[in-house]
Design an enzyme around this catalytic site. Structure first.
Site: not given
Ligand code: NDP
Length: 283
Positions: A49, A93, A116
């Site tokens: 990322k 994450q 997200d």
């Protein structure tokens, strides 16, 4: 022979376009990524990322917190990032260590910075057919692949194997919002094969290597393989048995090079989108 739906090529195209857009911005979009603990797979994802963000001229902030981090510490860190005007998107994450309540953490992220698309408000909007701040990246990437290859969704029977919050459920909303007839299967589904065999569009998000076989497939179906598994030789394989299934279908995504690269491209798409929304508010 089936048409290979190459998410990798599409993701490169999307990232190239984002890069051009970012090059014209005076203030760079910034994504903050929090990782708690030492999960090796998470570390690989995070570094991908970061690298992708750098390649397209975005800023990324990686915050590494120790395995023993407690709920309050992580929530405080998220609050800091929520209040930081320079941060446009926040990603925690997953998975998180077991002492941390994942749902509460995702709720702590401002919906406007929820890159997200996992915040309950954004998921709720999606389920109601209202555009959320961001749509979760893998499902959004699947829709982009279907678009790129001119796959009609309206009126088609889409069968999803897997009901997770990060793939199965959100992709079901996206398909339903685009007027597919949607069936979701999971580990308690009886006679799976009889259902998957009805699929015009089959989405496999099971997490089991080569789980979907030729017997699960209708002739000329479109197959999206979300799975990322390692076989005994350490090679990446999908949830679909590609060699068995490919001769029978009209379109299929490869693993690797299918859905995976699209997930990261959609993360960058979401970051830019949140950035633009936030700049709009300032004006
Ligand atoms: P989860 O483990 O959260 O969910 C798996 C789903 O599969 C569950 O709903 C489970 O059912 C269902 N399932 C398990 N066994 C069976 C079975 N025998 N028959 C029918 N359904 C079954 O996985 P994720 O959704 O997080 O991920 C799925 C796969 O996609 C994984 O390989 C993961 O690595 C990959 N992935 C890939 C991404 C990418 O960018 N390409 C991003 C995210 C995930 P139940 O709910 O009943 O337990």
């Amino acid at each position: 022979m089936a048409i290979l739906m190459k998410g990798k090529d599409l993701s490169e195209k999307l990232l190239e376009n984002i890069k051009k857009e970012v090059a014209n911005l005076t203030v760079k979009p910034t994504i903050a990524v929090i990782i708690v603990g030492n999960n090796p797979a998470s570390k690989v994802y995070i570094s991908k990322k970061k690298k992708t963000a750098e390649n397209i001229g975005m800023d990324s902030i990686i915050i590494e917190m120790p395995e023993g981090t407690i709920q309050q510490e992580l929530e405080t860190k998220i609050e800091e990032l929520n209040n930081d005007k320079a941060v446009n998107g926040i990603l925690v994450q997953l998975p998180l260590p077991k002492q941390i309540n994942e749902y509460k953490i995702l709720e702590k992220i401002l919906p406007e910075k929820d890159v997200d698309g996992f915040h309950a408000l954004n998921v709720g909007k999606l389920s109601q057919g209202i555009e959320p701040s961001a749509v979760s990246c893998t499902p959004a990437g699947i829709i982009e692949i279907l678009k790129e290859y001119n796959i009609d969704i309206e009126g088609k029977h889409a069968v999803i194997v897997g009901r997770s919050n990060i793939v199965g459920k959100p992709v079901s909303y996206l398909l339903l919002n685009r007027h597919a007839t949607v069936t979701i299967c999971h580990s308690r589904t009886k006679d799976l094969e009889s259902i998957t065999k009805q699929a015009d569009i089959l989405i496999a998000a099971v997490g089991k290597a080569k789980f979907i076989k030729e017997k699960h497939i209708k002739d000329n179906a479109v197959v999206i393989d979300v799975g990322i598994n390692r076989n005994d030789q350490g090679k990446l394989v999908g949830d679909v048995d590609f060699n068995e299934v490919e001769p029978k279908v009209s379109h299929i995504t490869p693993v690797p090079g299918g859905v995976g690269p699209m997930t990261i491209a959609m993360l960058m798409t979401n970051t830019l989108r949140l950035y633009k929304n936030q700049r709009e508010e300032i004006k």
